[in-house]
Design a protein around this motif. Structure first.
Motif, PDB file in Angstrom:
ATOM      1  N   MET A  51       0.816  -1.194   0.000  1.00  0.00           N
ATOM      2  CA  MET A  51       0.000   0.000   0.000  1.00  0.00           C
ATOM      3  C   MET A  51       0.861   1.259   0.000  1.00  0.00           C
ATOM      4  N   ASN A  52       2.042   1.184   0.627  1.00  0.00           N
ATOM      5  CA  ASN A  52       2.918   2.358   0.635  1.00  0.00           C
ATOM      6  C   ASN A  52       3.272   2.811  -0.779  1.00  0.00           C
ATOM      7  N   PHE A  53       3.491   1.849  -1.671  1.00  0.00           N
ATOM      8  CA  PHE A  53       3.808   2.194  -3.056  1.00  0.00           C
ATOM      9  C   PHE A  53       2.718   3.057  -3.666  1.00  0.00           C
ATOM     10  N   TRP A  54       1.474   2.650  -3.469  1.00  0.00           N
ATOM     11  CA  TRP A  54       0.345   3.380  -4.053  1.00  0.00           C
ATOM     12  C   TRP A  54       0.149   4.732  -3.386  1.00  0.00           C
ATOM     13  N   ILE A  55       0.253   4.781  -2.067  1.00  0.00           N
ATOM     14  CA  ILE A  55       0.034   6.029  -1.341  1.00  0.00           C
ATOM     15  C   ILE A  55       1.092   7.065  -1.699  1.00  0.00           C
ATOM     16  N   LYS A  56       2.356   6.653  -1.686  1.00  0.00           N
ATOM     17  CA  LYS A  56       3.450   7.602  -1.924  1.00  0.00           C
ATOM     18  C   LYS A  56       3.764   7.794  -3.402  1.00  0.00           C
ATOM     19  N   GLY A  57       3.676   6.718  -4.176  1.00  0.00           N
ATOM     20  CA  GLY A  57       4.117   6.781  -5.560  1.00  0.00           C
ATOM     21  C   GLY A  57       3.071   7.214  -6.560  1.00  0.00           C
ATOM     22  N   THR A  58       1.833   6.756  -6.380  1.00  0.00           N
ATOM     23  CA  THR A  58       0.779   7.053  -7.366  1.00  0.00           C
ATOM     24  C   THR A  58      -0.531   7.418  -6.663  1.00  0.00           C
ATOM     25  N   PRO A  59      -0.547   8.503  -5.903  1.00  0.00           N
ATOM     26  CA  PRO A  59      -1.750   8.848  -5.148  1.00  0.00           C
ATOM     27  C   PRO A  59      -2.969   9.161  -6.021  1.00  0.00           C
ATOM     28  N   ASN A  60      -2.762   9.744  -7.185  1.00  0.00           N
ATOM     29  CA  ASN A  60      -3.906  10.059  -8.056  1.00  0.00           C
ATOM     30  C   ASN A  60      -4.561   8.792  -8.588  1.00  0.00           C
ATOM     31  N   GLU A  61      -3.750   7.819  -8.983  1.00  0.00           N
ATOM     32  CA  GLU A  61      -4.285   6.556  -9.465  1.00  0.00           C
ATOM     33  C   GLU A  61      -4.985   5.799  -8.344  1.00  0.00           C
ATOM     34  N   LEU A  62      -4.436   5.874  -7.141  1.00  0.00           N
ATOM     35  CA  LEU A  62      -5.072   5.233  -5.988  1.00  0.00           C
ATOM     36  C   LEU A  62      -6.430   5.852  -5.710  1.00  0.00           C
ATOM     37  N   ALA A  63      -6.507   7.170  -5.758  1.00  0.00           N
ATOM     38  CA  ALA A  63      -7.780   7.858  -5.536  1.00  0.00           C
ATOM     39  C   ALA A  63      -8.817   7.444  -6.571  1.00  0.00           C
ATOM     40  N   GLU A  64      -8.404   7.297  -7.827  1.00  0.00           N
ATOM     41  CA  GLU A  64      -9.318   6.861  -8.884  1.00  0.00           C
ATOM     42  C   GLU A  64      -9.767   5.422  -8.659  1.00  0.00           C
ATOM     43  N   THR A  65      -8.858   4.565  -8.220  1.00  0.00           N
ATOM     44  CA  THR A  65      -9.198   3.167  -7.956  1.00  0.00           C
ATOM     45  C   THR A  65     -10.179   3.050  -6.798  1.00  0.00           C
ATOM     46  N   LEU A  66      -9.982   3.848  -5.748  1.00  0.00           N
ATOM     47  CA  LEU A  66     -10.873   3.793  -4.590  1.00  0.00           C
ATOM     48  C   LEU A  66     -12.306   4.201  -4.929  1.00  0.00           C
ATOM     49  N   LYS A  67     -12.479   4.952  -5.998  1.00  0.00           N
ATOM     50  CA  LYS A  67     -13.831   5.319  -6.438  1.00  0.00           C
ATOM     51  C   LYS A  67     -14.599   4.094  -6.940  1.00  0.00           C
ATOM     52  N   LEU A  68     -13.897   3.031  -7.294  1.00  0.00           N
ATOM     53  CA  LEU A  68     -14.521   1.815  -7.825  1.00  0.00           C
ATOM     54  C   LEU A  68     -14.741   0.742  -6.769  1.00  0.00           C
ATOM     55  N   VAL A  69     -14.297   0.989  -5.543  1.00  0.00           N
ATOM     56  CA  VAL A  69     -14.324  -0.004  -4.476  1.00  0.00           C
ATOM     57  C   VAL A  69     -15.573   0.171  -3.623  1.00  0.00           C
ATOM     58  N   ASN A  70     -16.223  -0.941  -3.252  1.00  0.00           N
ATOM     59  CA  ASN A  70     -17.393  -0.880  -2.375  1.00  0.00           C
ATOM     60  C   ASN A  70     -17.011  -0.832  -0.909  1.00  0.00           C
ATOM     61  N   VAL A  71     -16.053  -1.672  -0.509  1.00  0.00           N
ATOM     62  CA  VAL A  71     -15.613  -1.748   0.885  1.00  0.00           C
ATOM     63  C   VAL A  71     -14.095  -1.754   0.910  1.00  0.00           C
ATOM     64  N   LEU A  72     -13.515  -0.920   1.753  1.00  0.00           N
ATOM     65  CA  LEU A  72     -12.066  -0.883   1.911  1.00  0.00           C
ATOM     66  C   LEU A  72     -11.725  -1.335   3.320  1.00  0.00           C
ATOM     67  N   LEU A  73     -10.896  -2.371   3.421  1.00  0.00           N
ATOM     68  CA  LEU A  73     -10.417  -2.889   4.697  1.00  0.00           C
ATOM     69  C   LEU A  73      -8.951  -2.509   4.807  1.00  0.00           C
ATOM     70  N   ILE A  74      -8.607  -1.735   5.838  1.00  0.00           N
ATOM     71  CA  ILE A  74      -7.260  -1.185   5.937  1.00  0.00           C
ATOM     72  C   ILE A  74      -6.882  -1.030   7.400  1.00  0.00           C
TER      73      ILE A  74
END
Length: 86
Positions: free
Chosen positions: A1-24
């Motif tokens: 998850m660190n890779f996505w948070i630090k490296g590609t935050p915009n892509e992560l934000a777009e992906t989270l728009k498609l998710v129903n439930v996030l477990l973190i």
């Protein structure tokens, strides 16, 4: 998850728009909130997971919905097992 948070935050934000439930876990949820990638809003924005489950290690979890939130404490599984043997 660190890779996505630090490296590609915009892509992560777009992906989270498609998710129903996030477990973190709680540390990663703080990272997402601090970097303004994702945050659960009580008034409910329509872009993002319908539910967010934040794990608090051995202490339980908190589940956030657009309508509210509730916490789940840790369960005494060892105690439940010992009672079922009687």
């Amino acid at each position: 998850m660190n890779f996505w948070i630090k490296g590609t935050p915009n892509e992560l934000a777009e992906t989270l728009k498609l998710v129903n439930v996030l477990l973190i876990n709680d540390t990663k949820s703080k990272c997402l909130r601090t970097r303004k990638i994702f945050c659960v809003h009580p008034e409910g924005a329509d872009d993002g997971p319908e539910a967010l489950v934040v794990k608090h290690g051995e202490y339980g979890a908190t589940i956030f919905f657009r309508e509210g939130a509730f916490g789940i404490g840790r369960h005494p599984f060892a105690l439940l097992r010992s009672r079922s043997k009687k």
